[in-house]
Design an enzyme around this catalytic site. Structure first.
Site, PDB file in Angstrom:
ATOM      1  N   HIS A  75      -9.718  -8.962 -16.675  1.00 18.20           N
ATOM      2  CA  HIS A  75      -9.833 -10.133 -16.398  1.00 18.20           C
ATOM      3  C   HIS A  75     -11.028 -10.604 -14.959  1.00 18.20           C
ATOM      4  CE1 HIS A  75      -5.282 -12.490 -16.192  1.00 18.20           C
ATOM      5  NE2 HIS A  75      -5.864 -11.762 -17.543  1.00 18.20           N
ATOM      6  N   TYR A 204      -4.385 -20.193  -9.006  1.00 13.33           N
ATOM      7  CA  TYR A 204      -4.154 -20.405  -7.644  1.00 13.33           C
ATOM      8  C   TYR A 204      -4.172 -21.850  -7.279  1.00 13.33           C
ATOM      9  CZ  TYR A 204      -5.023 -15.070  -7.111  1.00 13.33           C
ATOM     10  OH  TYR A 204      -4.698 -13.423  -7.148  1.00 13.33           O
ATOM     11  N   PRO A 296       0.099 -11.748   0.447  1.00 16.68           N
ATOM     12  CA  PRO A 296      -0.634 -11.424  -1.025  1.00 16.68           C
ATOM     13  C   PRO A 296      -1.420 -12.289  -1.719  1.00 16.68           C
ATOM     14  CG  PRO A 296       2.392 -12.248  -0.802  1.00 16.68           C
ATOM     15  CD  PRO A 296       1.446 -12.220   0.248  1.00 16.68           C
ATOM     16  N   LYS A 300      -4.493  -8.364  -2.213  1.00 16.98           N
ATOM     17  CA  LYS A 300      -4.832  -6.130  -1.408  1.00 16.98           C
ATOM     18  C   LYS A 300      -3.692  -5.503  -1.432  1.00 16.98           C
ATOM     19  CE  LYS A 300      -9.247  -7.662  -1.188  1.00 16.98           C
ATOM     20  NZ  LYS A 300      -9.366  -8.044  -3.787  1.00 16.98           N
ATOM     21  N   TYR A 388     -12.405 -10.487  -3.956  1.00 18.94           N
ATOM     22  CA  TYR A 388     -11.441 -10.898  -4.628  1.00 18.94           C
ATOM     23  C   TYR A 388     -11.565  -9.936  -5.742  1.00 18.94           C
ATOM     24  CZ  TYR A 388      -7.850 -12.345  -7.454  1.00 18.94           C
ATOM     25  OH  TYR A 388      -6.427 -12.105  -8.999  1.00 18.94           O
TER      26      TYR A 388
HETATM   27  P1  RFL Z   1       5.972   0.650  -0.706  1.00 17.76           P
HETATM   28  O1  RFL Z   1       5.644  -0.033  -2.118  1.00 17.76           O
HETATM   29  O2  RFL Z   1       6.836  -0.278   0.246  1.00 17.76           O
HETATM   30  O3  RFL Z   1       7.091   2.142  -0.572  1.00 17.76           O
HETATM   31  C1  RFL Z   1       7.246   2.787   0.472  1.00 17.76           C
HETATM   32  C2  RFL Z   1       8.233   3.550   0.304  1.00 17.76           C
HETATM   33  O4  RFL Z   1       8.914   4.116   1.104  1.00 17.76           O
HETATM   34  C3  RFL Z   1      10.150   4.291   1.090  1.00 17.76           C
HETATM   35  N1  RFL Z   1      11.513   4.223   2.094  1.00 17.76           N
HETATM   36  C4  RFL Z   1      11.458   5.726   3.075  1.00 17.76           C
HETATM   37  N2  RFL Z   1      11.681   7.014   2.680  1.00 17.76           N
HETATM   38  C5  RFL Z   1      12.246   7.747   2.957  1.00 17.76           C
HETATM   39  N3  RFL Z   1      12.284   7.191   4.270  1.00 17.76           N
HETATM   40  C6  RFL Z   1      12.235   6.340   4.737  1.00 17.76           C
HETATM   41  N4  RFL Z   1      13.055   6.427   6.142  1.00 17.76           N
HETATM   42  C7  RFL Z   1      11.686   5.382   4.590  1.00 17.76           C
HETATM   43  N5  RFL Z   1      10.842   3.845   4.661  1.00 17.76           N
HETATM   44  C8  RFL Z   1      11.146   3.510   3.565  1.00 17.76           C
HETATM   45  C9  RFL Z   1      10.717   3.160   0.298  1.00 17.76           C
HETATM   46  O5  RFL Z   1      11.860   3.038   0.034  1.00 17.76           O
HETATM   47  C10 RFL Z   1       9.281   2.404  -0.434  1.00 17.76           C
HETATM   48  O6  RFL Z   1       9.606   3.201  -1.397  1.00 17.76           O
HETATM   49  O7  RFL Z   1       4.753   0.517   0.648  1.00 17.76           O
HETATM   50  P2  RFL Z   1       3.196   1.526  -0.273  1.00 17.76           P
HETATM   51  O8  RFL Z   1       3.362   2.749  -1.137  1.00 17.76           O
HETATM   52  O9  RFL Z   1       2.443   1.408   0.682  1.00 17.76           O
HETATM   53  O10 RFL Z   1       3.178   1.122  -1.355  1.00 17.76           O
HETATM   54  C11 RFL Z   1       2.273  -0.997  -0.252  1.00 17.76           C
HETATM   55  C12 RFL Z   1       2.874  -2.345  -2.029  1.00 17.76           C
HETATM   56  O11 RFL Z   1       3.849  -1.436  -2.444  1.00 17.76           O
HETATM   57  C13 RFL Z   1       2.292  -3.085  -1.447  1.00 17.76           C
HETATM   58  O12 RFL Z   1       1.417  -3.070  -0.794  1.00 17.76           O
HETATM   59  C14 RFL Z   1       1.944  -4.319  -2.345  1.00 17.76           C
HETATM   60  O13 RFL Z   1       2.637  -4.248  -3.234  1.00 17.76           O
HETATM   61  C15 RFL Z   1       1.806  -5.986  -1.801  1.00 17.76           C
HETATM   62  N6  RFL Z   1       1.382  -6.384  -2.967  1.00 17.76           N
HETATM   63  C16 RFL Z   1       0.157  -6.725  -3.823  1.00 17.76           C
HETATM   64  N7  RFL Z   1      -0.853  -5.864  -3.687  1.00 17.76           N
HETATM   65  C17 RFL Z   1      -2.088  -5.990  -4.430  1.00 17.76           C
HETATM   66  O14 RFL Z   1      -3.346  -5.307  -4.463  1.00 17.76           O
HETATM   67  N8  RFL Z   1      -2.426  -7.060  -5.120  1.00 17.76           N
HETATM   68  C18 RFL Z   1      -1.394  -7.738  -5.456  1.00 17.76           C
HETATM   69  O15 RFL Z   1      -1.323  -8.537  -6.798  1.00 17.76           O
HETATM   70  C19 RFL Z   1       0.210  -7.662  -4.778  1.00 17.76           C
HETATM   71  N9  RFL Z   1       1.493  -9.055  -4.929  1.00 17.76           N
HETATM   72  C20 RFL Z   1       2.099  -7.579  -3.205  1.00 17.76           C
HETATM   73  C21 RFL Z   1       2.224  -8.648  -3.932  1.00 17.76           C
HETATM   74  C22 RFL Z   1       3.693  -7.472  -2.775  1.00 17.76           C
HETATM   75  C23 RFL Z   1       4.614  -8.053  -2.521  1.00 17.76           C
HETATM   76  N10 RFL Z   1       5.273  -7.909  -1.918  1.00 17.76           N
HETATM   77  C24 RFL Z   1       6.918  -8.384  -2.838  1.00 17.76           C
HETATM   78  C25 RFL Z   1       5.411  -7.970  -0.431  1.00 17.76           C
HETATM   79  C26 RFL Z   1       3.053  -9.532  -4.273  1.00 17.76           C
HETATM   80  C27 RFL Z   1       4.523  -9.059  -3.555  1.00 17.76           C
HETATM   81  C28 RFL Z   1       4.931 -10.761  -4.028  1.00 17.76           C
HETATM   82  C1  PHB Z   2       1.087 -10.920  -8.988  1.00 18.43           C
HETATM   83  O1  PHB Z   2       0.933 -10.957  -9.981  1.00 18.43           O
HETATM   84  O2  PHB Z   2       1.926 -10.004  -8.692  1.00 18.43           O
HETATM   85  C2  PHB Z   2      -0.380 -11.218  -8.254  1.00 18.43           C
HETATM   86  C3  PHB Z   2      -1.089 -11.720  -8.575  1.00 18.43           C
HETATM   87  C4  PHB Z   2      -1.866 -11.899  -7.760  1.00 18.43           C
HETATM   88  C5  PHB Z   2      -2.051 -12.368  -6.232  1.00 18.43           C
HETATM   89  C6  PHB Z   2      -0.329 -12.078  -5.617  1.00 18.43           C
HETATM   90  C7  PHB Z   2       0.476 -11.350  -6.895  1.00 18.43           C
HETATM   91  O3  PHB Z   2      -2.998 -12.661  -5.671  1.00 18.43           O
END
Ligand code: RFL
Ligand code: PHB
Length: 408
Positions: A75, A204, A296, A300, A388
């Site tokens: 994109h 957005y 989110p 980042k 971004y």
């Molecule tokens: P995770 O993915 O939470 O993984 C951590 C893992 O550790 C396990 N765990 C344990 N294991 C053993 N013993 C324990 N006591 C434990 N406690 C926990 C968990 O089960 C899990 O499997 O962290 P990690 O790997 O640091 O990854 C981070 C990302 O997942 C997170 O930052 C992103 O998803 C955030 N995020 C976004 N980031 C982006 O860069 N671009 C995006 O577009 C974006 N969109 C989002 C997002 C996060 C969202 N939510 C749901 C919070 C959109 C959403 C809606």
């Molecule tokens: C997503 O596709 O889940 C998404 C995209 C952009 C964002 C956050 C989440 O800023």
């Protein structure tokens, strides 16, 4: 009771833990991953969708980038919708040709899991009661229970990749670690559906009814989000109610284009800004959501996890190859500089795009004025675009001081 040894014990098999495991494996460093959940559970979580160049490069370095390049969508821009009209932020033009990749965290996790399995490396899923020990010594260990049996793993380092609710950060004495936090009074209600995206890029949305985001996973799969009060639950939101509310927040064009369908997944994510300092205590090193959370809006979170892992894998490789702990020593400081910049950006963009009822109608007017400025001022658009697409890893040398003749 089983005893074993590894060089690096990684807690958590999310993107941080799996990516670290893969990079260490390619450098010939032995690592074991312990994950509380099952592999299916981890793959069932629908999260991030936007990857920065730093993350793409790291996936390539880990040897797992092939499917992302094939199936991911490049994109070169996104739309900002406010006051009923859409304005495109041309990332490529504003940043000298840079772009982002839309590729789901689920797919990235799947690729990493497959690579780990292909290499015959061990991930212990459904590892219960993980505890970390003696990390302020050169002989740390981790303990866990699996199928009723307790195991102790001796190691050189523990990588805390266990997310915000994990055990690693919680095991650090409060006197050593400082936490900075803000929680928001609203969350994002997300809906995944097998319907073509409403637009070929992301939209957005700032509306008086609240924020919305139109994202996607492929040409036939869409991801939409709505700002909702934190007290809402998914049971209150039928698919119909979701689509109706989304339509109300869109412009006339997007409303006409929107294709709706049954949801494959629906969930509410709370929003939080959070940083724990430092990110290393002795031989316990935190990475990703275990150390910091961003709302989110700026996309980042996953990208910060990837840059932590870049620094962490580099530090560990330096330690084992050269016997130097310089990278370990500077790990926290190097990560935190980038972390705080992403925190600032995410905080700002969240504040600009969401409804804060406490700010009243004047808050909405001020947001619209700032958005109007943002899309019509080249330097302001550029600052948005630069953040971004992601600040470069080494960003932050000497401050830029420009002196014109008038400054004499
Ligand atoms: P995770 O993915 O939470 O993984 C951590 C893992 O550790 C396990 N765990 C344990 N294991 C053993 N013993 C324990 N006591 C434990 N406690 C926990 C968990 O089960 C899990 O499997 O962290 P990690 O790997 O640091 O990854 C981070 C990302 O997942 C997170 O930052 C992103 O998803 C955030 N995020 C976004 N980031 C982006 O860069 N671009 C995006 O577009 C974006 N969109 C989002 C997002 C996060 C969202 N939510 C749901 C919070 C959109 C959403 C809606
Ligand atoms: C997503 O596709 O889940 C998404 C995209 C952009 C964002 C956050 C989440 O800023």
């Amino acid at each position: 009771m089983g005893h074993s040894r590894t060089q690096v014990a990684i807690v958590g098999a999310g993107p941080s833990g799996l990516l670290l495991g893969q990079l260490l494996y390619r450098a010939g460093i032995d690592a074991l991953i312990l994950e509380r959940q099952s592999a299916d559970h981890v793959l069932g979580r629908i999260r991030a969708g936007v990857l920065e160049q730093v993350t793409m490069d790291l996936l390539d370095e880990a040897g797992v980038g092939a499917r992302m390049h094939q199936e991911g969508m490049v994109h070169g821009g996104f739309d900002l919708l406010f006051n009923g009209a859409r304005h495109r932020i041309n990332l490529a033009r504003l940043t000298g040709g840079r772009h982002v990749m839309v590729y789901g965290q689920t797919e990235m996790t799947r690729d990493l899991m497959a690579a780990r399995q292909g290499a015959g490396l061990l991930t212990v899923y459904e590892a219960a009661d993980v505890t970390v020990h003696d990390f302020v010594s050169t002989q740390p260990s981790v303990r866990y229970t699996k199928d009723g049996e307790t195991h102790t793993v001796a190691c050189d380092f523990i990588a805390g990749c266990d997310g915000f609710h994990g055990v690693c950060r919680a095991s650090i004495p409060r006197t050593v670690i400082r936490e900075y936090e803000r929680t928001y009074a609203f969350g994002w209600l997300g809906l995944l559906s097998d319907t073509p995206p409403v637009h070929h890029e992301l939209i957005y949305v700032n509306s008086a009814r609240g924020f919305a985001l139109c994202s996607q996973r492929s040409a036939s799969r869409s991801r939409y989000y709505l700002q909702v009060p934190l007290k809402d639950s998914t049971s209150q939101w039928s698919d119909e109610a979701f689509w109706d509310e989304l339509r109300r927040r869109l412009d006339a064009d997007a409303r006409d284009q929107l294709v709706t369908g049954p949801s494959l997944e629906k969930s509410i994510a709370p929003l939080r800004s959070f940083v724990a300092e430092p990110m290393r205590v002795g031989r316990l090193l935190l990475a990703g959501d275990a150390a910091h959370i961003v709302p989110p809006t700026g996309a980042k979170g996953l990208n910060l996890a990837a840059s932590d892992v870049k620094f962490l894998s580099g530090a560990l490789i330096e330690f084992y190859r050269e016997g130097s702990d310089a990278g370990i020593e500077s790990y926290s400081e190097r990560c935190l500089r980038r972390v705080w910049r992403a925190e600032r950006f995410s905080w700002w963009l969240t504040g600009l795009m969401h409804q804060f009822p406490e700010n009243g109608p004047i808050g909405q007017k001020l947001q619209e004025a700032e958005l109007d400025y943002l899309v019509h001022s080249e330097p302001a658009s550029q600052a948005l675009a630069e953040n971004y697409v992601g600040l470069p890893l080494g960003f932050g040398g000497d401050p830029i001081v420009r002196e014109g003749p008038e400054s004499n």
